[in-house]
Design an enzyme around this catalytic site. Structure first.
Site, mmCIF file in Angstrom:
data_model
loop_
_atom_site.group_PDB
_atom_site.id
_atom_site.type_symbol
_atom_site.label_atom_id
_atom_site.label_comp_id
_atom_site.label_asym_id
_atom_site.label_seq_id
_atom_site.Cartn_x
_atom_site.Cartn_y
_atom_site.Cartn_z
ATOM 1 N N TYR A 7 47.708 71.195 102.078
ATOM 2 C CA TYR A 7 46.415 72.168 102.396
ATOM 3 C C TYR A 7 45.367 70.945 101.882
ATOM 4 N N GLU A 43 41.621 69.169 103.759
ATOM 5 C CA GLU A 43 40.830 70.325 103.808
ATOM 6 C C GLU A 43 39.610 69.653 103.236
ATOM 7 N N LYS A 57 35.507 76.641 100.593
ATOM 8 C CA LYS A 57 35.961 75.820 101.409
ATOM 9 C C LYS A 57 35.426 76.397 102.691
ATOM 10 N N GLU A 80 44.364 80.875 125.551
ATOM 11 C CA GLU A 80 45.059 80.830 127.611
ATOM 12 C C GLU A 80 45.422 79.839 127.348
ATOM 13 N N CYS A 119 39.597 79.575 99.090
ATOM 14 C CA CYS A 119 39.092 79.775 100.242
ATOM 15 C C CYS A 119 37.307 79.755 100.687
ATOM 16 N N HIS A 164 40.576 83.997 129.402
ATOM 17 C CA HIS A 164 39.442 82.845 131.016
ATOM 18 C C HIS A 164 38.150 82.559 130.310
ATOM 19 N N CYS A 224 40.291 83.032 95.413
ATOM 20 C CA CYS A 224 39.549 82.722 96.596
ATOM 21 C C CYS A 224 38.516 82.634 96.965
HETATM 22 P P1 FAD Z 1 44.355 83.896 92.090
HETATM 23 O O1 FAD Z 1 43.221 84.434 93.254
HETATM 24 O O2 FAD Z 1 44.260 82.721 91.256
HETATM 25 O O3 FAD Z 1 43.124 85.066 90.591
HETATM 26 C C1 FAD Z 1 44.021 85.424 89.031
HETATM 27 C C2 FAD Z 1 43.164 84.995 88.039
HETATM 28 O O4 FAD Z 1 43.444 85.708 87.141
HETATM 29 C C3 FAD Z 1 41.924 83.985 88.218
HETATM 30 O O5 FAD Z 1 40.768 84.609 88.009
HETATM 31 C C4 FAD Z 1 41.649 83.935 86.860
HETATM 32 O O6 FAD Z 1 40.849 83.027 86.223
HETATM 33 C C5 FAD Z 1 42.737 84.972 85.515
HETATM 34 N N1 FAD Z 1 43.281 85.164 84.657
HETATM 35 C C6 FAD Z 1 44.906 84.413 84.829
HETATM 36 N N2 FAD Z 1 44.818 84.470 83.450
HETATM 37 C C7 FAD Z 1 44.526 85.446 82.690
HETATM 38 C C8 FAD Z 1 44.837 85.936 82.047
HETATM 39 N N3 FAD Z 1 45.672 85.598 80.895
HETATM 40 N N4 FAD Z 1 43.694 87.518 81.955
HETATM 41 C C9 FAD Z 1 42.814 87.642 82.367
HETATM 42 N N5 FAD Z 1 42.918 87.151 83.430
HETATM 43 C C10 FAD Z 1 44.032 85.863 83.693
HETATM 44 N N6 FAD Z 1 44.164 80.765 100.978
HETATM 45 C C11 FAD Z 1 43.958 81.006 102.938
HETATM 46 O O7 FAD Z 1 45.269 81.956 102.315
HETATM 47 N N7 FAD Z 1 43.130 80.961 103.283
HETATM 48 C C12 FAD Z 1 42.806 79.361 103.158
HETATM 49 O O8 FAD Z 1 41.470 79.232 103.168
HETATM 50 C C13 FAD Z 1 42.609 79.039 101.660
HETATM 51 N N8 FAD Z 1 41.994 77.983 100.751
HETATM 52 C C14 FAD Z 1 42.440 77.602 99.827
HETATM 53 C C15 FAD Z 1 41.649 76.840 99.844
HETATM 54 C C16 FAD Z 1 41.463 76.085 98.023
HETATM 55 C C17 FAD Z 1 40.939 74.550 97.815
HETATM 56 C C18 FAD Z 1 42.652 76.835 97.333
HETATM 57 C C19 FAD Z 1 42.902 76.460 95.562
HETATM 58 C C20 FAD Z 1 43.873 77.516 97.471
HETATM 59 C C21 FAD Z 1 43.664 78.684 99.071
HETATM 60 N N9 FAD Z 1 43.825 79.490 98.702
HETATM 61 C C22 FAD Z 1 43.908 79.761 99.895
HETATM 62 C C23 FAD Z 1 45.378 79.945 98.088
HETATM 63 C C24 FAD Z 1 44.288 81.355 97.583
HETATM 64 O O9 FAD Z 1 42.838 81.090 97.280
HETATM 65 C C25 FAD Z 1 45.078 81.679 96.586
HETATM 66 O O10 FAD Z 1 46.385 81.912 97.098
HETATM 67 C C26 FAD Z 1 45.344 83.256 95.752
HETATM 68 O O11 FAD Z 1 43.893 83.003 95.615
HETATM 69 C C27 FAD Z 1 45.591 83.586 95.213
HETATM 70 O O12 FAD Z 1 45.406 84.674 94.681
HETATM 71 P P2 FAD Z 1 45.812 84.956 92.918
HETATM 72 O O13 FAD Z 1 45.883 86.894 92.440
HETATM 73 O O14 FAD Z 1 47.857 84.914 93.376
HETATM 74 O O15 FAD Z 1 45.663 84.642 91.980
HETATM 75 P P1 NDP Z 2 51.259 71.512 97.806
HETATM 76 O O1 NDP Z 2 51.966 70.711 96.242
HETATM 77 O O2 NDP Z 2 51.267 71.546 99.014
HETATM 78 O O3 NDP Z 2 50.541 69.553 97.540
HETATM 79 C C1 NDP Z 2 50.297 68.831 97.185
HETATM 80 C C2 NDP Z 2 50.072 67.413 97.610
HETATM 81 O O4 NDP Z 2 49.872 66.134 96.408
HETATM 82 C C3 NDP Z 2 51.277 66.988 98.158
HETATM 83 O O5 NDP Z 2 50.319 66.453 99.470
HETATM 84 C C4 NDP Z 2 52.111 65.947 97.612
HETATM 85 O O6 NDP Z 2 52.712 64.895 97.871
HETATM 86 C C5 NDP Z 2 51.129 65.038 95.817
HETATM 87 N N1 NDP Z 2 50.852 64.561 94.771
HETATM 88 C C6 NDP Z 2 51.674 65.584 94.100
HETATM 89 N N2 NDP Z 2 52.092 64.929 93.405
HETATM 90 C C7 NDP Z 2 51.646 63.512 93.643
HETATM 91 C C8 NDP Z 2 51.062 62.725 92.801
HETATM 92 N N3 NDP Z 2 51.401 62.341 91.653
HETATM 93 N N4 NDP Z 2 50.747 61.999 93.422
HETATM 94 C C9 NDP Z 2 50.036 61.119 94.435
HETATM 95 N N5 NDP Z 2 50.142 62.840 95.423
HETATM 96 C C10 NDP Z 2 50.765 63.396 94.741
HETATM 97 O O7 NDP Z 2 49.679 71.370 96.979
HETATM 98 P P2 NDP Z 2 48.010 72.295 97.472
HETATM 99 O O8 NDP Z 2 47.137 71.733 96.198
HETATM 100 O O9 NDP Z 2 47.697 71.621 98.875
HETATM 101 O O10 NDP Z 2 48.488 73.858 97.963
HETATM 102 C C11 NDP Z 2 48.486 74.538 96.764
HETATM 103 C C12 NDP Z 2 48.744 75.811 97.864
HETATM 104 O O11 NDP Z 2 47.500 76.409 98.348
HETATM 105 C C13 NDP Z 2 49.125 75.846 98.848
HETATM 106 O O12 NDP Z 2 50.750 75.598 99.303
HETATM 107 C C14 NDP Z 2 48.633 76.211 100.244
HETATM 108 O O13 NDP Z 2 49.350 77.379 100.123
HETATM 109 C C15 NDP Z 2 47.110 77.181 99.365
HETATM 110 N N6 NDP Z 2 46.301 76.333 100.151
HETATM 111 C C16 NDP Z 2 46.378 76.820 101.249
HETATM 112 C C17 NDP Z 2 45.190 76.484 102.119
HETATM 113 C C18 NDP Z 2 44.330 77.447 103.399
HETATM 114 O O14 NDP Z 2 45.701 78.319 103.450
HETATM 115 N N7 NDP Z 2 43.805 76.676 104.625
HETATM 116 C C19 NDP Z 2 43.841 75.985 101.760
HETATM 117 C C20 NDP Z 2 44.485 74.845 100.308
HETATM 118 C C21 NDP Z 2 45.140 75.976 99.846
HETATM 119 P P3 NDP Z 2 54.637 64.964 98.219
HETATM 120 O O15 NDP Z 2 53.922 65.228 99.945
HETATM 121 O O16 NDP Z 2 54.806 62.993 98.451
HETATM 122 O O17 NDP Z 2 54.652 65.842 97.209
#
Ligand code: FAD
Ligand code: NDP
Length: 516
Positions: A220, A224, A86, A496, A83, A491, A78
């Site tokens: 997502y 995004e 992004k 609203e 998050c 408003h 995140c």
């Molecule tokens: P993480 O935050 O992934 O943390 C895991 C940590 O463990 C990492 O630092 C990793 O390097 C470390 N680690 C892994 N293996 C080991 C090991 N063996 N030893 C020590 N450390 C290790 N969520 C939202 O709510 N709002 C958003 O707007 C949003 N936007 C997102 C945008 C993107 C592009 C992505 C990819 C995700 C987004 N998410 C969003 C999802 C959110 O980031 C994740 O759900 C959240 O970070 C998960 O938290 P976590 O603690 O499970 O893992």
């Molecule tokens: P998802 O698993 O939600 O989506 C993957 C996407 O990739 C789908 O559209 C899928 O299509 C497509 N896809 C998968 N494999 C292929 C392939 N081989 N070729 C072409 N297209 C493919 O993953 P995201 O990475 O988008 O998100 C992961 C999670 O991260 C989310 O579930 C969300 O919880 C979290 N997140 C939250 C955000 C937020 O809160 N704003 C922002 C970003 C991430 P198909 O539908 O056909 O399978």
């Protein structure tokens, strides 16, 4: 396993047990009450809370560089590659739109405006680094031992760690929480995908603009990222294999993608890439086919960058989980957990993205981590409630929702047993700006029975997350349609409009809001 003994990381081994100690009969004294593996959203929240409640806690966080070599600091997905960067880049794109509107509000800009990626990236990266530092300070303040070490389980109470210099260490803990999150996937059968592509692990850390970009994947992350790139003025194409935002209300998903198409993102629907090749010019030639076409005629285009947004895989490799009895889901590879986050080993827990069946969202990982810490410290028995978790997709037209989609409500209750109220509304700021508001829409899905309990709320429009946060709380408190109607609006706002909604889909009446 060699005990790690360098300088400030010297660890006093109090535990005498090893693999031969039977699980679930823990009696010996350990180095820590709690060791958390993973210092992301869930792991940090859990370790800080536990320490505040008097537990002796260590958190291990170690970032494997991305395939392309991008690295970052403490805080997890995140903070570093999710998050936060992004949303800041999304805001940069929203500012671009505001600048387009500004002339109509009387602002005189000196000339044509352009966007400088390097300036934005530097600002975002500096802010992220300040958060990395902030987390370190907070851990120190709360007396949580932070170790920049990659952890794996030795047995149910032993964690083996390896630091970046290859030095090994061993910790023992009464309880272990795994919070290692996930990492982006690459497609497996596309030549050149790993070699030449990037993922969300790289995008926000690029020093130079990605240029003309193909984004593959339409959930997502794909939507995004494509929205941000388009908003910053880059030539952006989104490749969709099937539908956009699978699992979300599909009428809302179509509004989001329709708005993106109308604002410059090129879509290739029903297509999958077949190869990526680097040309002598440095450009990437991508070939693709339509999924449904029998004759697989390949099409191609060239791009500066290809961004894979095809889903995320749990980061469990190397944790030694099956060997110590922690069961993984065979389909997803995620850790099987009970309602109290417990894995199949009684003192080992998993939270956040790595745990099976949990929403992949920061607030759920944080809340689950805090509640787990309180239970482990014997302060509470409250379980995390994963129902009705609100979320927002930060596309150029933001989409926020909580509860059931119209399709899920139909499946669960039957079409005749739900009532869907809806409205097309025009945000006030769109009027003078003459912005198209045809995608600004609200849907309230209710039970049809007398109390008309609200099952789902859906909103597209500006600041969707801000609009929905409070309504999401009311839904958890059992909101009914009558209560929504009784609510006094603020408003003039977009929010609203939710309190004024009165046209049912069933009525077939025009749902366009006119006047105040
Ligand atoms: P993480 O935050 O992934 O943390 C895991 C940590 O463990 C990492 O630092 C990793 O390097 C470390 N680690 C892994 N293996 C080991 C090991 N063996 N030893 C020590 N450390 C290790 N969520 C939202 O709510 N709002 C958003 O707007 C949003 N936007 C997102 C945008 C993107 C592009 C992505 C990819 C995700 C987004 N998410 C969003 C999802 C959110 O980031 C994740 O759900 C959240 O970070 C998960 O938290 P976590 O603690 O499970 O893992
Ligand atoms: P998802 O698993 O939600 O989506 C993957 C996407 O990739 C789908 O559209 C899928 O299509 C497509 N896809 C998968 N494999 C292929 C392939 N081989 N070729 C072409 N297209 C493919 O993953 P995201 O990475 O988008 O998100 C992961 C999670 O991260 C989310 O579930 C969300 O919880 C979290 N997140 C939250 C955000 C937020 O809160 N704003 C922002 C970003 C991430 P198909 O539908 O056909 O399978």
């Amino acid at each position: 396993m060699a005990a790690f003994s360098a300088g400030r990381h010297r660890l006093k081994r109090l535990c005498t047990f090893g693999v031969q100690i039977p699980r679930r009969h823990f009696t010996a004294e350990c180095d820590y009450d709690l060791v958390v593996i993973g210092g992301g959203s869930g792991g940090l929240a859990c370790s800080k809370e536990a320490a505040q409640l008097g537990q002796k806690v260590a958190v291990l966080d170690y970032v494997e560089p991305s395939v392309r070599g991008t690295r970052w600091g403490l805080g997890g997905t995140c903070v570093n590659v999710g998050c936060i960067p992004k949303k800041l880049m999304h805001h940069a794109a929203v500012l671009g739109l505001a600048m387009e509107d500004s002339g109509r509000f009387g602002w005189r800009l000196p000339g044509p405006v352009s966007h400088d990626w390097a300036t934005l990236a530097q600002a975002v990266q500096n802010y992220v680094k300040s958060l990395n530092w902030g987390h370190r300070v907070q851990l120190q303040d709360r007396r949580v031992k932070y170790l920049n070490v990659k952890g794996r389980l030795g047995d149910a109470h032993t964690i083996a760690g390896l630091d970046s210099r290859g030095r090994e260490m061993t910790l023992t803990a009464k309880n272990i929480v795994i919070a290692t999150g996930g990492r982006p996937k690459y497609p497996t059968h596309v030549p050149g995908a790993r070699e030449f592509g990037i993922t969300s692990d790289d995008l926000f850390w690029l020093k130079e603009s990605p240029g003309k970009t193909l984004v593959v994947g339409a959930s997502y992350v794909g939507l995004e990222c494509a929205g941000v790139l388009t908003g910053l003025g880059l030539d952006t194409t989104l490749m969709v294999r099937s539908v956009a935002l699978r699992g979300f209300d599909q009428q809302m998903a179509r509004l989001v993608t329709g708005h993106m198409e109308a604002h410059g993102t090129r879509f290739h629907w029903g297509c999958v890439p077949t190869s990526v090749e680097k040309l002598p010019s440095g450009l990437l030639r991508v070939k693709w086919v339509e999924v449904e076409r029998v004759e697989q005629e390949e099409r191609e285009d060239v791009f500066d960058s290809v961004l894979w947004a095809v889903g995320r895989a749990p980061d469990t490799a190397g944790l030694n989980l099956p060997e110590v009895g922690v069961q993984l889901d065979p389909d997803t590879g995620k850790i099987v957990v009970a309602t109290d986050e417990r894995t199949t080993v009684s003192n080992v827990y998993a939270i956040g993205d790595v745990a099976e069946g949990r929403p992949e969202l920061t607030p759920t990982a944080v809340q689950a981590g805090k509640l787990l810490a309180r239970r482990l410290a014997g302060q509470s028995s409250q379980l995390m409630d994963y129902e009705n978790v609100p979320t927002t997709v930060f596309t150029p037209l933001e989409y926020g929702c909580v509860g059931l989609s119209e399709e899920s409500a139909e499946r669960r209750y039957g079409r005749d047993n739900i009532e869907v109220y809806h409205a097309f509304y025009k945000p006030l700021e769109f009027t003078i700006a003459e912005r198209d508001a045809s995608c600004c829409y609200i849907k309230v899905v209710c039970e049809r029975a007398s109390a008309q309990r609200v099952l789902g709320l859906h909103f597209t429009g500006p600041s969707a997350g801000e609009v929905l946060q409070g309504f999401a709380l009311s839904l958890r408190c059992g909101l009914t349609y009558a209560q929504l109607q009784d609510a006094v609006g603020i408003h003039p706002t977009c929010a609203e409009e939710l309190t004024k909604i009165h046209i049912t889909k069933r009525s077939g009446l025009d749902a366009t809001v006119t006047g105040c």
